[in-house]
Motif scaffolding. Structure first.
Motif, short mmCIF file in Angstrom:
data_model
loop_
_atom_site.label_atom_id
_atom_site.label_comp_id
_atom_site.label_asym_id
_atom_site.label_seq_id
_atom_site.Cartn_x
_atom_site.Cartn_y
_atom_site.Cartn_z
N THR A 19 -29.20 7.98 24.48
CA THR A 19 -28.17 7.32 24.95
C THR A 19 -26.80 8.16 24.86
N LEU A 20 -26.36 8.68 26.04
CA LEU A 20 -24.99 9.50 25.99
C LEU A 20 -23.93 9.04 26.63
N MET A 21 -22.64 9.09 25.76
CA MET A 21 -21.46 8.75 26.52
C MET A 21 -21.01 10.21 26.92
N ARG A 147 -22.03 1.48 22.26
CA ARG A 147 -21.92 2.69 21.46
C ARG A 147 -23.23 3.35 22.03
N ALA A 148 -23.04 4.59 21.59
CA ALA A 148 -24.22 5.66 21.98
C ALA A 148 -24.88 6.43 20.60
N ASP A 149 -25.54 7.13 21.17
CA ASP A 149 -26.26 8.09 20.18
C ASP A 149 -25.63 9.37 20.09
N PHE A 150 -24.92 9.70 21.15
CA PHE A 150 -24.29 11.04 21.33
C PHE A 150 -23.13 10.62 22.16
N ALA A 151 -22.01 11.22 21.91
CA ALA A 151 -20.82 11.50 22.74
C ALA A 151 -20.66 12.91 23.17
N MET A 177 -14.56 7.68 23.63
CA MET A 177 -16.12 8.00 23.29
C MET A 177 -16.42 8.64 22.07
N ALA A 181 -19.83 6.94 19.17
CA ALA A 181 -21.06 7.43 19.12
C ALA A 181 -21.69 7.85 17.63
N ASP A 182 -22.95 7.91 17.55
CA ASP A 182 -23.51 8.25 16.10
C ASP A 182 -23.01 9.93 15.73
#
Length: 220
Positions: A19-21, A147-151, A177, A181-182
């Motif tokens: 999941t990407l922002m 939230r996302a895994d990566f921004a 963003m 994100a993580d």
């Protein structure tokens, strides 16, 4: 700790199905180099949280063209006919969220909040299946944080610590963003020595940036 990372190496760390922002507004403030590298590496089954999907051949539109996205969470897709075609064909899932609500859900995710209360969408299909709360006689939707895994964010300038400065409206969703994100991957038009970027010009502090994409020399 040096956060400078080669583009290919940074993107290789994004797994299939992540999941990407992705920052940007119609491609303005969008990290084009990272998007191009995702397309080159063919990382698919992605969920993309963004304001929009730009248009074919531009910004997030490149991921859509390459059919690397399985789900989009955005405020609109009306400027990208290819996103519409894939949605109608059932090849991509689209969740539309009012723009202000989208921003506040991302902000909630970045600040550890349980959600946001909004009257936007009450009494419409946007409220279907969502909890509500009555306060002083008014009904509000309870919108959950995002939230996302990566921004993936784009800045005008960065220093070697990873502090980021944005250009005018290209700032848009990027700072929000970067908090939600993580892992945060950032690219900048230029990277300057630490101290050149004034403290009051920093839109995203280095402490939340995990990787800063190195500016590589152009060939030819």
């Amino acid at each position: 700790m040096c956060k400078l990372t080669r583009l290919a190496e940074a993107i290789a760390g994004i797994p299939i199905g992540a999941t990407l922002m992705i920052g940007g507004f119609m491609g303005v403030g969008t990290p084009e180099r990272m998007i191009d590298e995702i397309v080159r590496q063919g990382t698919g089954e992605l969920t993309v949280i963004a304001n929009d999907t730009a248009r074919p051949g531009v910004g997030i539109g490149k991921l859509i063209d390459a059919r690397l996205v399985k789900r989009v969470v955005a405020s609109h897709i009306g400027t990208n006919a290819e996103t519409q075609r894939q949605m109608i064909a059932g090849d991509i899932e689209v969740e539309l969220i009012p723009q202000g609500t989208l921003a506040e859900r991302i902000r909630s995710g970045g600040h550890g909040l349980g959600g946001v209360l909004t009257a936007t969408g009450v009494g419409t299909v946007a409220a279907a299946g969502k909890p509500t709360l009555e306060i002083d006689g008014r009904i509000f939707l309870v919108e959950r944080p995002l939230r996302a895994d990566f921004a993936l964010v784009a800045a005008r300038q960065a220093d070697h610590l990873g502090n980021l400065g944005y250009a005018l409206t290209a700032r848009n969703f990027n700072p929000l963003m970067a908090m939600a994100a993580d892992r945060v991957l950032a690219e900048a038009r230029s990277i300057v020595p630490t101290g050149v970027l004034p403290p009051d010009a920093v839109g995203t502090p280095c402490v939340v940036v995990d990787m800063l994409i190195a500016v590589e020399a152009r060939r030819g």
